[in-house]
Structure formats: structure tokens, C-alpha cells
Scaffold this motif. Structure first.
Motif, short mmCIF file in Angstrom:
data_model
loop_
_atom_site.label_atom_id
_atom_site.label_comp_id
_atom_site.label_asym_id
_atom_site.label_seq_id
_atom_site.Cartn_x
_atom_site.Cartn_y
_atom_site.Cartn_z
N LEU A 22 37.77 40.34 47.73
CA LEU A 22 38.50 40.58 46.50
C LEU A 22 39.55 39.49 46.35
O LEU A 22 40.35 39.28 47.25
CB LEU A 22 39.16 41.96 46.57
CG LEU A 22 40.04 42.38 45.41
CD1 LEU A 22 39.21 42.55 44.14
CD2 LEU A 22 40.73 43.70 45.74
N ARG A 23 39.55 38.82 45.25
CA ARG A 23 40.55 37.78 44.99
C ARG A 23 41.67 38.37 44.15
O ARG A 23 41.44 39.04 43.16
CB ARG A 23 39.92 36.59 44.27
CG ARG A 23 38.91 35.87 45.13
CD ARG A 23 38.41 34.62 44.42
NE ARG A 23 37.35 34.02 45.16
CZ ARG A 23 37.51 33.15 46.15
NH1 ARG A 23 38.72 32.78 46.50
NH2 ARG A 23 36.47 32.65 46.78
N LEU A 24 42.90 38.10 44.60
CA LEU A 24 44.08 38.62 43.93
C LEU A 24 45.09 37.51 43.74
O LEU A 24 45.14 36.56 44.53
CB LEU A 24 44.74 39.73 44.76
CG LEU A 24 43.91 40.95 45.12
CD1 LEU A 24 44.65 41.81 46.13
CD2 LEU A 24 43.59 41.75 43.88
N SER A 25 45.92 37.64 42.72
CA SER A 25 47.06 36.74 42.57
C SER A 25 48.08 37.13 43.64
O SER A 25 47.98 38.20 44.26
CB SER A 25 47.67 36.86 41.18
OG SER A 25 48.29 38.12 41.04
N GLU A 26 49.08 36.30 43.82
CA GLU A 26 50.10 36.62 44.82
C GLU A 26 50.85 37.90 44.43
O GLU A 26 51.14 38.74 45.28
CB GLU A 26 51.09 35.46 44.97
CG GLU A 26 52.01 35.59 46.17
CD GLU A 26 51.27 35.76 47.50
OE1 GLU A 26 51.72 36.59 48.32
OE2 GLU A 26 50.25 35.08 47.74
N ALA A 27 51.10 38.08 43.15
CA ALA A 27 51.79 39.29 42.69
C ALA A 27 50.92 40.53 42.92
O ALA A 27 51.42 41.58 43.35
CB ALA A 27 52.14 39.17 41.20
N GLU A 28 49.62 40.41 42.66
CA GLU A 28 48.71 41.53 42.89
C GLU A 28 48.60 41.85 44.38
O GLU A 28 48.57 43.02 44.76
CB GLU A 28 47.32 41.21 42.34
CG GLU A 28 47.26 41.17 40.82
CD GLU A 28 45.94 40.61 40.30
OE1 GLU A 28 45.55 41.01 39.20
OE2 GLU A 28 45.30 39.78 41.00
N ARG A 29 48.58 40.82 45.20
CA ARG A 29 48.51 41.01 46.66
C ARG A 29 49.75 41.76 47.15
O ARG A 29 49.65 42.72 47.92
CB ARG A 29 48.40 39.67 47.37
CG ARG A 29 48.31 39.81 48.88
CD ARG A 29 48.24 38.42 49.55
NE ARG A 29 48.17 38.55 50.97
CZ ARG A 29 49.25 38.71 51.76
NH1 ARG A 29 50.46 38.74 51.24
NH2 ARG A 29 49.12 38.83 53.07
N THR A 30 50.91 41.34 46.65
CA THR A 30 52.16 42.02 47.02
C THR A 30 52.12 43.48 46.58
O THR A 30 52.50 44.38 47.33
CB THR A 30 53.36 41.30 46.38
OG1 THR A 30 53.37 39.94 46.83
CG2 THR A 30 54.67 41.97 46.75
N GLN A 31 51.64 43.71 45.37
CA GLN A 31 51.55 45.07 44.85
C GLN A 31 50.59 45.90 45.70
O GLN A 31 50.86 47.06 46.02
CB GLN A 31 51.06 45.03 43.40
CG GLN A 31 51.03 46.37 42.73
CD GLN A 31 50.56 46.26 41.28
OE1 GLN A 31 50.29 45.18 40.78
NE2 GLN A 31 50.48 47.39 40.63
N PHE A 32 49.47 45.29 46.11
CA PHE A 32 48.48 45.99 46.94
C PHE A 32 49.08 46.33 48.30
O PHE A 32 48.90 47.45 48.81
CB PHE A 32 47.25 45.10 47.12
CG PHE A 32 45.99 45.86 47.39
CD1 PHE A 32 45.75 46.46 48.61
CD2 PHE A 32 45.01 45.96 46.41
CE1 PHE A 32 44.58 47.15 48.86
CE2 PHE A 32 43.84 46.64 46.65
CZ PHE A 32 43.62 47.24 47.87
N LEU A 33 49.82 45.39 48.90
CA LEU A 33 50.46 45.65 50.20
C LEU A 33 51.51 46.75 50.09
O LEU A 33 51.64 47.59 50.99
CB LEU A 33 51.08 44.36 50.75
CG LEU A 33 50.09 43.26 51.15
CD1 LEU A 33 50.83 41.99 51.54
CD2 LEU A 33 49.17 43.72 52.27
N ASP A 34 52.26 46.75 48.98
CA ASP A 34 53.25 47.82 48.75
C ASP A 34 52.55 49.17 48.63
O ASP A 34 53.02 50.18 49.16
CB ASP A 34 54.08 47.54 47.50
CG ASP A 34 55.02 46.37 47.67
OD1 ASP A 34 55.27 45.96 48.82
OD2 ASP A 34 55.50 45.85 46.64
N LEU A 35 51.42 49.19 47.91
CA LEU A 35 50.66 50.43 47.76
C LEU A 35 50.14 50.91 49.11
O LEU A 35 50.22 52.09 49.43
CB LEU A 35 49.48 50.20 46.79
CG LEU A 35 48.60 51.39 46.47
CD1 LEU A 35 49.40 52.46 45.73
CD2 LEU A 35 47.41 50.96 45.64
#
Length: 136
Positions: A22-35
Motif C-alpha cells: 500500500l502506498r501512502l503519502s507521509e501524512a497518510e502514513r503518520t495518520q495510519f501509525l496514529d490509528l
């Protein structure tokens, strides 16, 4: 020797040998890690639950919901306290012969509406609890 019948493993116990990228932007990756941190689940489990197992169910941050429910409980307690104070004051006025029927007439629909809203809130909380239980 006994004949052993191999039981087919359920999907949750099958060996996972396929990868999914799954490719994510840096902001999406951060959001995913927070989730991931908030839910206490691995990234793979989040994807499996959301996409494969319960696509119609929602992942919820239970810690945040518990804080909100605690606040709601506090407000319900305050409302109950206010109602008790009004009832005590009405009883005092009744004993003094100063309770006017206008006051009771105006207060009755407000109390009825409060009870209706409280019941709706209870139903919503029960639904929320069922959703949270379905997540696990």
C-alpha cells in the motif's frame, strides 16, 4: 495407528504467504501509525478487519469514545441533580401553598422531553457498545 482426518483450517488460521503493498503519502502514513497506536492493532489487522472481515463495520478509537461517554455521564448526572433541585423547590412551594398550576403546566412538557431524549441517548449508547464489541 489411528486415521487422522485433517480438518480444514479457518481463514483466520491459514498461513499467510501473500503480501499486499500500500502506498501512502507521509501524512497518510503518520495518520495510519496514529490509528495503529490508538486502536492497539497492527497495521495488517486494521486492513484485514476493515477491508476483508467487516467492511461495513467501523473501526473506533475506544479510548476517545470512553472519554466522550464519561463526559456525557457527567452531564446526565448534572441534569438529574437539577431536576432533583427543582422537585425539592416545587415541594417546598406546595407545602407553603405557593405552587402555581402554571409552573407545573410549563414544567411537565420539559420533563417529558428530557425523558424522551434520555431514552434516545441510552439507545444510542447501547448501539455504540454493540459496534465496539463487534470490532473485537
Amino acid at each position: 495407528m489411528k486415521n487422522r482426518i485433517k480438518k480444514r483450517k479457518s481463514a483466520s488460521h491459514e498461513q499467510r504467504s501473500r503480501r499486499f503493498e500500500l502506498r501512502l503519502s507521509e501524512a497518510e502514513r503518520t495518520q495510519f501509525l496514529d490509528l495503529e497506536k490508538a486502536l492497539g492493532l497492527s497495521r495488517a489487522d486494521i486492513v484485514r478487519i476493515r477491508v476483508l472481515q467487516h467492511s461495513k463495520k467501523m473501526l473506533v478509537n475506544t479510548a476517545e469514545i470512553m472519554k466522550l461517554l464519561d463526559g456525557i455521564g457527567t452531564e446526565i448526572g448534572r441534569s438529574g441533580n437539577n431536576i432533583n433541585q427543582l422537585a425539592k423547590h416545587a415541594n417546598t412551594l406546595q407545602q407553603q401553598g405557593m405552587l402555581h398550576s402554571n409552573l407545573i403546566r410549563d414544567l411537565a412538557p420539559l420533563l417529558t422531553e428530557y425523558i424522551r431524549l434520555q431514552r434516545r441517548l441510552e439507545q444510542s449508547i447501547r448501539q455504540l457498545i454493540r459496534l465496539i464489541r463487534g470490532q473485537t
